[in-house]
Design an enzyme around this catalytic site. Structure first.
Site, mmCIF file in Angstrom:
data_model
loop_
_atom_site.group_PDB
_atom_site.id
_atom_site.type_symbol
_atom_site.label_atom_id
_atom_site.label_comp_id
_atom_site.label_asym_id
_atom_site.label_seq_id
_atom_site.Cartn_x
_atom_site.Cartn_y
_atom_site.Cartn_z
ATOM 1 N N TRP A 202 0.850 -1.189 0.000
ATOM 2 C CA TRP A 202 0.000 0.000 0.000
ATOM 3 C C TRP A 202 0.892 1.249 0.000
ATOM 4 O O TRP A 202 1.871 1.324 0.752
ATOM 5 C CB TRP A 202 -0.891 0.013 1.258
ATOM 6 C CG TRP A 202 -1.686 1.279 1.364
ATOM 7 C CD1 TRP A 202 -2.837 1.571 0.703
ATOM 8 C CD2 TRP A 202 -1.379 2.422 2.158
ATOM 9 N NE1 TRP A 202 -3.262 2.834 1.035
ATOM 10 C CE2 TRP A 202 -2.381 3.378 1.926
ATOM 11 C CE3 TRP A 202 -0.330 2.744 3.036
ATOM 12 C CZ2 TRP A 202 -2.387 4.632 2.546
ATOM 13 C CZ3 TRP A 202 -0.338 3.984 3.644
ATOM 14 C CH2 TRP A 202 -1.359 4.913 3.405
ATOM 15 N N ASP A 370 -15.497 8.919 0.224
ATOM 16 C CA ASP A 370 -16.089 8.120 1.304
ATOM 17 C C ASP A 370 -16.741 9.022 2.371
ATOM 18 O O ASP A 370 -16.340 10.159 2.564
ATOM 19 C CB ASP A 370 -14.949 7.305 1.947
ATOM 20 C CG ASP A 370 -15.463 6.116 2.729
ATOM 21 O OD1 ASP A 370 -16.672 6.024 2.933
ATOM 22 O OD2 ASP A 370 -14.632 5.276 3.116
ATOM 23 N N ARG A 446 -9.437 -3.814 7.030
ATOM 24 C CA ARG A 446 -10.055 -2.488 7.183
ATOM 25 C C ARG A 446 -11.462 -2.599 7.797
ATOM 26 O O ARG A 446 -12.406 -1.958 7.335
ATOM 27 C CB ARG A 446 -10.122 -1.752 5.851
ATOM 28 C CG ARG A 446 -10.043 -0.247 6.033
ATOM 29 C CD ARG A 446 -10.514 0.519 4.806
ATOM 30 N NE ARG A 446 -10.248 1.945 4.965
ATOM 31 C CZ ARG A 446 -10.864 2.883 4.294
ATOM 32 N NH1 ARG A 446 -11.766 2.590 3.395
ATOM 33 N NH2 ARG A 446 -10.576 4.150 4.494
ATOM 34 N N LYS A 479 -16.203 6.687 -8.573
ATOM 35 C CA LYS A 479 -14.936 6.076 -8.146
ATOM 36 C C LYS A 479 -15.285 4.756 -7.464
ATOM 37 O O LYS A 479 -15.913 4.742 -6.414
ATOM 38 C CB LYS A 479 -14.207 7.008 -7.181
ATOM 39 C CG LYS A 479 -12.906 6.443 -6.620
ATOM 40 C CD LYS A 479 -12.203 7.510 -5.788
ATOM 41 C CE LYS A 479 -11.031 6.959 -4.995
ATOM 42 N NZ LYS A 479 -10.515 7.956 -4.051
ATOM 43 N N TRP A 480 -14.902 3.651 -8.107
ATOM 44 C CA TRP A 480 -15.251 2.305 -7.630
ATOM 45 C C TRP A 480 -14.057 1.770 -6.838
ATOM 46 O O TRP A 480 -13.044 1.385 -7.406
ATOM 47 C CB TRP A 480 -15.554 1.409 -8.837
ATOM 48 C CG TRP A 480 -16.015 0.032 -8.524
ATOM 49 C CD1 TRP A 480 -15.291 -0.971 -7.944
ATOM 50 C CD2 TRP A 480 -17.313 -0.531 -8.798
ATOM 51 N NE1 TRP A 480 -16.051 -2.109 -7.843
ATOM 52 C CE2 TRP A 480 -17.300 -1.868 -8.358
ATOM 53 C CE3 TRP A 480 -18.480 -0.028 -9.381
ATOM 54 C CZ2 TRP A 480 -18.398 -2.718 -8.484
ATOM 55 C CZ3 TRP A 480 -19.580 -0.863 -9.508
ATOM 56 C CH2 TRP A 480 -19.533 -2.193 -9.059
ATOM 57 N N ASP A 481 -14.220 1.759 -5.515
ATOM 58 C CA ASP A 481 -13.100 1.421 -4.637
ATOM 59 C C ASP A 481 -13.212 -0.029 -4.151
ATOM 60 O O ASP A 481 -14.281 -0.651 -4.226
ATOM 61 C CB ASP A 481 -13.134 2.392 -3.437
ATOM 62 C CG ASP A 481 -11.785 2.565 -2.771
ATOM 63 O OD1 ASP A 481 -10.861 1.806 -3.090
ATOM 64 O OD2 ASP A 481 -11.672 3.475 -1.912
ATOM 65 N N ASN A 483 -11.244 -2.102 -0.835
ATOM 66 C CA ASN A 483 -10.188 -1.809 0.131
ATOM 67 C C ASN A 483 -9.731 -2.954 1.005
ATOM 68 O O ASN A 483 -9.377 -2.737 2.161
ATOM 69 C CB ASN A 483 -10.642 -0.656 1.031
ATOM 70 C CG ASN A 483 -10.557 0.662 0.299
ATOM 71 O OD1 ASN A 483 -9.521 0.963 -0.288
ATOM 72 N ND2 ASN A 483 -11.631 1.422 0.282
ATOM 73 N N CYS A 529 -10.284 1.881 -8.342
ATOM 74 C CA CYS A 529 -9.424 2.151 -7.190
ATOM 75 C C CYS A 529 -9.470 0.936 -6.279
ATOM 76 O O CYS A 529 -10.512 0.304 -6.124
ATOM 77 C CB CYS A 529 -9.947 3.384 -6.452
ATOM 78 S SG CYS A 529 -9.092 3.727 -4.912
ATOM 79 N N ASP A 551 -2.515 5.562 -3.112
ATOM 80 C CA ASP A 551 -2.941 6.470 -2.046
ATOM 81 C C ASP A 551 -1.795 7.372 -1.614
ATOM 82 O O ASP A 551 -1.996 8.297 -0.840
ATOM 83 C CB ASP A 551 -3.436 5.667 -0.834
ATOM 84 C CG ASP A 551 -4.915 5.375 -0.935
ATOM 85 O OD1 ASP A 551 -5.568 5.880 -1.870
ATOM 86 O OD2 ASP A 551 -5.432 4.636 -0.079
HETATM 87 C C1 DGJ Z 1 -9.051 4.117 -0.377
HETATM 88 C C2 DGJ Z 1 -8.834 5.013 -1.548
HETATM 89 O O1 DGJ Z 1 -7.659 4.673 -2.195
HETATM 90 C C3 DGJ Z 1 -8.829 6.463 -1.095
HETATM 91 O O2 DGJ Z 1 -8.558 7.295 -2.169
HETATM 92 C C4 DGJ Z 1 -10.167 6.765 -0.487
HETATM 93 O O3 DGJ Z 1 -11.165 6.691 -1.457
HETATM 94 C C5 DGJ Z 1 -10.461 5.812 0.644
HETATM 95 N N1 DGJ Z 1 -10.318 4.444 0.233
HETATM 96 C C6 DGJ Z 1 -11.842 6.028 1.188
HETATM 97 O O4 DGJ Z 1 -12.172 5.117 2.132
#
Ligand code: DGJ
Length: 780
Positions: A202, A370, A446, A479-481, A483, A529, A551
């Site tokens: 990351w 977010d 997370r 923006k499709w995240d 995590n 993302c 990030d």
């Molecule tokens: C991870 C993304 O990479 C960030 O840019 C942001 O959108 C956060 N998630 C939000 O939780």
């Protein structure tokens, strides 16, 4: 072009040839992948003889392919390899048959050149529907079992790319189990090649690592469920001494977003095998009678002229054959993203005040990241509940979007649709939607779990909840995240013997959702993302034309990250933002113009509270955006070059306009010299080269101000700050009108850098993390 001459197959692109043939035993022998060679009809027989492996005696501790045969598959270049017939290297395919055996022997049956290519059914491909590309289909059958292996080779002539994929068909009366099936295999008749791979973690994506593989096996793989920031599927295999400008180089990528596996395996006979495909770890696919299994498509390119040409091949290929839809060729809007400006503190008033400042600065799109949905005040809750938090957004998404549109900006929104929080309405009602192993505690990432996209009803839930968000009036960007990495991989919808299918079925489920939503909302710009670049790959890029590269928004760190991406991806797919200083990931201070210069080489955005910028910075940001708009088509549509370790360049396709940038790490005293050379300019054109005039804040000189001030100025005193507000030091001017030939071959010696020995307007103030951009325009 594809030519079939007898049992030999000649695949050619503009600069490369790929040649293979069929041995007497029916094996597919690989002859050549590299520089283009054109073989005339008269020369075919002898050329094939010249290219084939010669065998006259047995070889030590090897297995012969068959009785009365001296063929040793371990010491041959093969198009596909399996286990059980003597080839001890990494196999292409490993199948368990109903009798429990795993020996396979796939033998040539027939080949056909298709004018209308056969398409992948459940995964993205380089071939767009209706596209006219040549494809070679080679059918192999297992020598004793009724199982067919089909190999597809598709030729993208202009981009010097060939793609490969495979399909396995089970005609047994019982199930067979696929333990491994790769997408491509390339055998090369030498050892000691260099595997160049890109990974990190990351905030540290795409760090280049070079590994010479003299013997044994080098693996670049992930079992994280996503293509991952640990090891991107883009890999280069080059001569050990290859450089930007010279040497044989192969480049490979996979159009896939899940667990992948690339191995470089050097045999005891000094031959190198490269394979790429779905990671066999924890993969096991039960193929029923009559069913077929398709692999993802692998991408291969070759350059005889070093990394630079290889990267250009990949850039052109991705732009032309992977990125699609309305935004494929359309320069993207400059956005302001709320994340580093507000984190979870979203409210209508905060977004609107960001939007007003953004509009004033020249930004075109406001993205609410977010924190906007029900109960989402930190990262512990609410994923899965995609309704707006009315306390934060009293007018809902549409009400806010309307107000942002009224300010004169487009409106975009953040989602993370593949996830579920334990603390969510969705989990209360449908705990079975989460990917968990019954009877075990889930290992969170997370604070969240993954939705089990192998289940049709979960996919429907995701589609429907997203239809509401994406379809909200006024939303033009998403923006499709995603995590987290995978843990507890298990689907409650699959029987025990099919759990090895779970990770791949997840990816297929994701593609089904992405296909449906991107087709339903063709006017929406989607940004991919995954905590930055944790799923930066060609599979996602086929649906979403741009990806948040990392990030880590620290400009200096970004020079490495973006350089890493540039080897295999066009910069028009990498988004990059100007953010606040000290930077939120490194606490490093970098000059504002460097933050812009670096971000402008990707798809430019801002992620900063513009309302809290001082007047000087705000004015500078306005000027940056104006400059970017003038040059956006070059940054977006141009060819990107790594000129050296601290210089990038982008050149418009017609070679009329270009921008180059140099930057600094830590500066040294008493070092003054710097030259810029260019790459890719037309040598018969004349160019005007110039920089943007800088105005330096005198505070950069600290107490040195006293060397010129008539009265003593105490550092950081009111007087110092007041002088700094009104007195600026003009920066150096670089302005030349010279030929492309001179720029490419001789270069420009820049003004002397500041080195601790004095300063005037002909001095380039090039302190730590400084940079300069030079604009280049043809005057012909
Ligand atoms: C991870 C993304 O990479 C960030 O840019 C942001 O959108 C956060 N998630 C939000 O939780």
């Amino acid at each position: 072009m594809i030519a079939v001459r007898g049992n030999t197959f000649f695949l050619s692109t503009d600069n490369t040839s790929y040649i293979f043939g069929v041995t007497d035993e029916g094996l597919l022998e690989h002859y050549h992948y590299g520089k283009r060679v054109d073989v005339s009809d008269e020369a075919v027989t002898d050329s094939v003889r010249a290219m084939r492996e010669k065998v006259s005696h047995g070889k030590g501790t090897t297995i012969n392919y068959a009785k009365d045969s001296l063929t040793v598959t371990e010491d041959m270049l093969l198009e596909v390899s399996s286990v059980g017939k003597g080839d001890l290297r990494e196999p292409f395919i490993l199948v368990r048959y109903p009798d429990g055996s795993s020996t396979s022997d796939f033998i040539f049956k027939e080949a056909v050149v298709l004018d209308t290519p056969e398409m992948l059914k459940g995964m993205p491909s380089a071939i767009s529907a209706g596209e006219n590309v040549k494809q070679l289909k080679v059918v192999l059958t297992e020598r004793v079992r009724p199982v067919t292996l089909v190999l597809y080779y598709t030729v993208f002539e202009k981009c010097n790319v060939i793609t490969r994929r495979a399909v396995l068909v089970n005609s047994e009366k019982e199930n067979i189990v696929i333990k491994r099936i790769m997408s491509a295999q390339l055998d090369i008749d030498e050892a000691g090649l260099k595997a160049i791979t890109f990974g990190g973690n990351w905030g540290r994506e795409m760090k280049r690592t070079d590994t010479i593989v003299e013997n044994h096996t080098f693996v670049n793989a992930t079992a994280s469920g996503v293509s991952s920031n640990r090891s991107n599927p883009f890999v280069m295999l080059t001569k050990a001494d290859a450089t930007e400008e010279a040497g044989d180089c192969y480049g490979f990528n996979l159009i896939y977003s899940g667990n992948h596996y690339e191995a470089v395996d050097v045999s005891g006979f000094y031959k190198t095998r490269f394979i790429t495909g779905i990671n066999p770890q924890n993969f096991e696919w039960v193929l029923e009678p009559g069913e077929e299994f398709e692999t993802p498509e692998a991408v291969m390119t070759y350059s005889a002229a070093g990394f630079r040409e290889l990267s250009l091949n990949m850039q052109h290929f991705v732009k032309k054959h992977i990125v699609r839809g309305k935004y494929a060729d359309k320069p993207r809007p400059i956005l302001l993203n709320s994340w580093e400006a507000a984190y979870f503190n979203i409210s209508e008033s905060r977004i609107l005040s960001l939007a007003k400042k953004a509009k004033e600065a020249g930004v075109e799109l406001l993205v609410m990241d977010d924190g906007w949905f029900k109960g989402r005040n930190d990262d512990t809750t609410s994923l899965g509940d995609w309704t707006e938090d009315k306390k934060k957004l009293p007018g809902g998404i549409e009400g806010l979007a309307r107000k942002v549109n009224d300010i004169g900006l487009d409106f975009g929104i953040w989602v993370e649709p593949e996830m579920i929080s334990e603390k969510s309405d969705l989990y209360e009602v449908h705990p079975e939607y989460a990917m968990t192993v019954p009877g075990r505690d889930n290992s969170p990432g997370r604070n969240q779990m993954i939705l089990d996209l192998t289940q049709p009803e979960v996919r429907e839930y995701v589609k429907n909840s997203m239809r509401r968000v994406i379809g909200a009036k006024g939303v033009s960007y998403v923006k499709w995240d995603m995590n987290r990495m995978f843990s507890d991989v298990y689907s409650k919808a699959l029987p025990p013997e099919r759990q090895g299918e779970c990770a791949h079925r997840y990816v297929l489920g994701l593609y089904e959702i992405l296909k449906a939503l991107t087709e339903e909302f063709p006017d929406v710009l989607f940004e991919n993302c995954a905590s930055g670049g944790n799923r930066f790959d060609l599979g996602m890029t086929a649906y979403m034309p741009q990806t948040w590269g990392s990030d880590d928004s620290d400009a200096y760190e970004r020079t490495f990250i973006q350089t890493g991406y540039s080897y295999g991806y066009p910069m028009s797919t990498v988004t990059a933002h100007v953010s606040a200083c000290p930077n939120h990931q490194t606490l490093r201070n970098t000059p504002l113009d460097t933050r812009f210069n670096v971000a402008a080489f990707g798809v430019l955005g801002y992620e900063i509270n513009l309302g809290e910028c001082n007047a000087e910075d705000f004015k500078a940001i306005k000027a940056q955006i104006e400059t970017y708009k003038e040059w956006r088509d070059v940054f977006f549509g141009g060819d990107f070059y790594r000129v050296d370790d601290t210089q990038w360049m982008v050149v418009s396709p017609d070679r009329k306009r270009a921008v180059t940038m140099i930057w600094n790490g830590l500066c040294n005293p008493n070092e003054f010299y710097r030259k810029i050379k260019t790459v890719g300019l037309a040598e018969d054109k004349t160019y005007h080269v110039y920089n943007v005039k800088l105005r330096h804040n005198i505070k950069q000189f600290g107490s040195l101000v006293n060397q010129v001030a008539p009265v003593h100025v105490k550092q950081d005193s009111l007087m110092h700050n007041t002088i700094a507000k009104f007195v600026k030091m003009d920066g150096e001017v670089e302005d030349y009108t010279v030929s492309g030939e001179l720029l490419n071959n001789v270069g420009i010696k820049l003004t002397q850098a500041f080195g601790g020995t004095g300063y005037n307007q002909e001095t380039r103030l090039f302190q730590d993390f400084s940079s300069r951009m030079y604009f280049i325009e043809s005057i012909d």
